[in-house]
Design an enzyme around this catalytic site. Structure first.
Site, short mmCIF file in Angstrom:
data_model
loop_
_atom_site.label_atom_id
_atom_site.label_comp_id
_atom_site.label_asym_id
_atom_site.label_seq_id
_atom_site.Cartn_x
_atom_site.Cartn_y
_atom_site.Cartn_z
N ASP A 90 0.83 -1.20 0.00
CA ASP A 90 0.00 0.00 0.00
C ASP A 90 0.86 1.25 0.00
O ASP A 90 0.58 2.24 -0.70
CB ASP A 90 -0.91 0.03 1.23
CG ASP A 90 -1.96 -1.06 1.19
OD1 ASP A 90 -1.99 -1.83 0.22
OD2 ASP A 90 -2.76 -1.14 2.14
N CYS A 131 1.49 -5.93 7.03
CA CYS A 131 0.80 -4.99 6.15
C CYS A 131 -0.70 -5.01 6.44
O CYS A 131 -1.13 -5.50 7.48
CB CYS A 131 1.15 -5.24 4.69
SG CYS A 131 0.93 -3.76 3.66
N ASP A 132 -1.50 -4.47 5.52
CA ASP A 132 -2.91 -4.19 5.82
C ASP A 132 -3.87 -5.31 5.45
O ASP A 132 -4.67 -5.76 6.27
CB ASP A 132 -3.35 -2.92 5.09
CG ASP A 132 -2.71 -1.67 5.65
OD1 ASP A 132 -1.90 -1.80 6.59
OD2 ASP A 132 -3.02 -0.57 5.17
N LYS A 133 -3.85 -5.73 4.20
CA LYS A 133 -4.89 -6.63 3.70
C LYS A 133 -4.58 -8.11 3.93
O LYS A 133 -5.51 -8.88 4.21
CB LYS A 133 -5.13 -6.37 2.20
CG LYS A 133 -5.28 -4.90 1.82
CD LYS A 133 -6.28 -4.16 2.67
CE LYS A 133 -6.31 -2.68 2.38
NZ LYS A 133 -5.06 -1.95 2.68
N GLU A 466 -6.99 2.69 -2.52
CA GLU A 466 -6.95 3.53 -1.33
C GLU A 466 -6.23 4.84 -1.67
O GLU A 466 -5.30 4.83 -2.46
CB GLU A 466 -6.24 2.73 -0.23
CG GLU A 466 -5.47 3.49 0.78
CD GLU A 466 -4.76 2.55 1.75
OE1 GLU A 466 -5.43 1.68 2.33
OE2 GLU A 466 -3.55 2.69 1.92
N SER A 494 -6.70 5.39 3.17
CA SER A 494 -5.72 4.82 4.09
C SER A 494 -6.12 5.17 5.52
O SER A 494 -6.74 6.20 5.78
CB SER A 494 -4.34 5.41 3.79
OG SER A 494 -3.46 5.20 4.87
#
Length: 617
Positions: A90, A131-133, A466, A494
């Protein structure tokens, strides 16, 4: 083993040959190949977020191997070699076409782990996530698999420091100077914003979701906050994780025994209390689906209840970036996430009876950790919070019939007078047009503009990118000029975004949602007294019909896809274009846009209702 999802290696010599070979190469007993399989998985990708994952996976794998055997006190399992999933970054891809792959990475992680867990027949799994996902995709996969599993955060990165000003920096700092005229300043911030390894350190999406996973019960609470390079992650946590997993397997404790209606509600309440990322309301429907609940906003918590809790019951306790001062490193310094959870438990806001992967209930786990009282600076008390209302608010209205639009109220820096914002629409067909305008004509943005970015939703993008790049530039413009520029989109933001930004507006423009019919100059009203997002021009039936007719013709003339949609030029993007469900259902990829649930179950109510003992509401 009737009805079991555990795959045992049978006595067929062809199917046993490589299994025996793997056991010998891994240094385990080939006689154990017919026992249930256990293994470690990790998430990897192109960013600093993932650089520490392999070391943790190796450390856990080695400890797991040391515990496996046929002797007394050993774990009688077949050991599987570590496996990894892949995702984009991201931080590196924000503002580019490749950002379309970010949310899709959640689905790819789920698919990749589904193949590994199911085809390898894992009866026990430890996952290291970054990380995010990918963490959400990992969680979804283990919930669908529903055999004993436990998750550990790889940990956050340490803050950077501006060598000239001494200011603490992070990746958001770098995005916020993207429009700075001095190249030396841009380079200085870029070179110092992200030292070391680990995922974003503010209360952005990564730490929002890691806290969520801890509170919902699939990650030990004390493993959430320490940074990626903390020695505990290599020296102490591997042993603990293996012990927790062995206990889960012995007791038959499975992810769906842990992730239930009230544990999901606990986790979303904590997300409000930490001023968490708007992405949490995109991920929680997907997590609930994987746990067996078809529709989070119907079966677990309604949008109206969400707003009531955020508006009247749950305050923000953390003074954390992007809306505050501190990072997750500081939260760890003053006692960790367990301090926040204990404070909310004591105030009556969480159901402490929910089981966790530690084999203890949430309340018991917090008691075991001897959680301290809030320090009053980094973490505030419920009685004297950092902000009086929860950090998130969902909006309905004629622009958001899905009741899906989400505002991070904790990050709003101005523009709401008596909880009301009125602005003029300035429409951009996709993010690239907005970035170009911010690059080439930043002075063209005026006070009380409502910037609208559309055709970047789950189907339109495709992939629902995002928008940290444009929101950061707009934040800098607003601070420099003392103005308010709002932004709304059918895409997402974000967790590092601040300002009056509204995402997940649905239905999305690509599917003919009302956001597609807004024109430049239309009045847009954000009303937090009624939690609505409206365009008065669209209340006129004739106006709406005329604009929709123009839209319908454009779609028909372009073969059924609006020409403003992004190009789906890979098989993966094509899949997203035609299968992505709306944001309110999680934005995932499902055949015919019909949400698929493995082994659906009812969301049974426990009788517990969150109450704030410090308030009458």
């Amino acid at each position: 083993m009737t009805g079991s999802r555990i795959v045992l290696i049978d006595r067929h010599p062809g199917r046993s040959a490589q299994t025996i070979g793997v056991a010998r190469e891994l240094g385990t007993d080939p006689d154990l190949i017919h026992e249930p399989s256990v293994g470690v998985v990790g998430t990897k990708g192109d960013s600093q977020c993932y650089l520490g994952v392999a070391r943790k996976v190796d450390a856990i794998h080695e400890h797991l191997k040391s515990r496996i055997g046929s002797g007394e006190g050993q774990l009688k399992y077949r050991l599987v070699q570590p496996e990894y999933t892949i995702a984009t970054s991201d931080g590196i891809r924000n503002g580019t076409r490749e950002m379309r792959y970010s949310l899709i990475g959640r689905e790819v992680t789920n698919d990749g782990l589904c193949e590994h867990l199911e085809a390898s027949g894992l009866a026990g799994t430890i996952a290291v996530v970054a990380c995010d996902k990918p963490p959400v995709g990992t969680m979804a996969a283990v919930l669908e698999r529903n055999e004993p599993a436990i998750i550990m955060s790889d940990g956050t990165i340490r803050p950077g420091k501006d060598p000239e000003t001494g200011e603490m920096l992070d990746i958001v700092s770098a995005y916020q100077v993207a429009g700075h005229p001095d190249k030396a300043v841009r380079d200085r911030i870029a070179c110092n914003a992200c030292p070391g390894i680990g995922s974003c350190g503010g209360m952005f999406t990564y730490n929002t979701m890691q806290t969520f996973i801890g509170v919902v019960g699939l990650q030990p609470l004390h493993m959430v906050a320490p940074p990626s390079d903390d020695p505990r992650r290599l020296e102490e946590f591997p042993q603990q994780l293996v012990s927790y997993l062995a206990d889960m397997m012995e007791k038959g404790l499975k992810p769906r025994d842990i992730v239930k209606r009230d544990s999901l509600r606990n986790a979303i309440i904590v997300a409000m209390a930490i001023g968490g990322s708007t992405n949490v309301v995109l991920h929680v429907p997907e997590i609930a689906r994987a746990a067996g609940y078809e529709h989070f906003w119907r079966d677990v918590m309604t949008p109206e209840e969400f707003n009531h809790l955020s508006q009247h019951v749950v305050p923000v306790l953390t003074n954390a970036r992007p809306y505050g001062k501190y990072s997750m490193l500081d939260i760890d310094r003053v006692g960790g996430v367990q301090v926040i959870v204990k404070e909310l438990l004591d105030a009556g806001l969480l159901n402490g009876d929910m089981m966790t992967c530690t084999g203890r209930t949430l309340a018991e786990q917090v008691a075991d950790l001897n959680a301290t009282a809030p320090d009053g600076d980094v973490i505030h008390s419920v009685a004297e919070p950092f902000k009086p209302t929860g950090g998130l608010r969902m909006l309905g209205g004629n622009l958001s019939p899905d009741f899906s639009a989400i505002l991070k109220l904790a990050g709003v820096e101005g523009g709401l007078e008596d909880n009301l914002f009125k602005g003029r629409a300035r429409v951009f067909e996709r993010e690239a047009g907005l970035i170009q305008a911010l690059d080439e004509a930043p002075d063209s943005f005026q006070d009380h503009d409502m910037v609208i970015v559309r055709y970047d939703g789950p189907s339109g993008g495709p992939g629902m990118p995002e928008m940290l790049d444009p929101t950061s530039r707009i934040t800098t413009l607003c601070r420099e000029r003392g103005i308010v520029i709002a932004l709304m989109t059918d895409a997402r933001f974000s967790g590092g975004s601040v300002g009056l930004v509204i995402g997940h507006v649905g239905p999305e423009a690509a599917l003919g949602g009302p956001i597609a019919f807004v024109h430049d100059g239309d009045e847009i009203i954000v009303d937090l007294n009624t939690n609505t997002l409206n365009c008065p021009a669209l209340d006129d039936a004739a106006t709406l019909a005329a604009r929709k007719a123009v839209w319908d013709k454009a779609v028909a003339d372009n073969g059924g896809i609006h020409p403003n949609c992004g190009i789906a030029d890979t098989r993966l993007l094509h899949r997203a274009r035609h299968t992505a469900v709306p944001a309110v259902r999680g934005g995932g990829l499902h055949p015919n846009r019909e949400v698929w649930v493995r082994d659906p179950r009812p969301a049974e109510k426990s009788g517990f209702e969150p109450r704030n003992r410090h308030r009458s509401a």
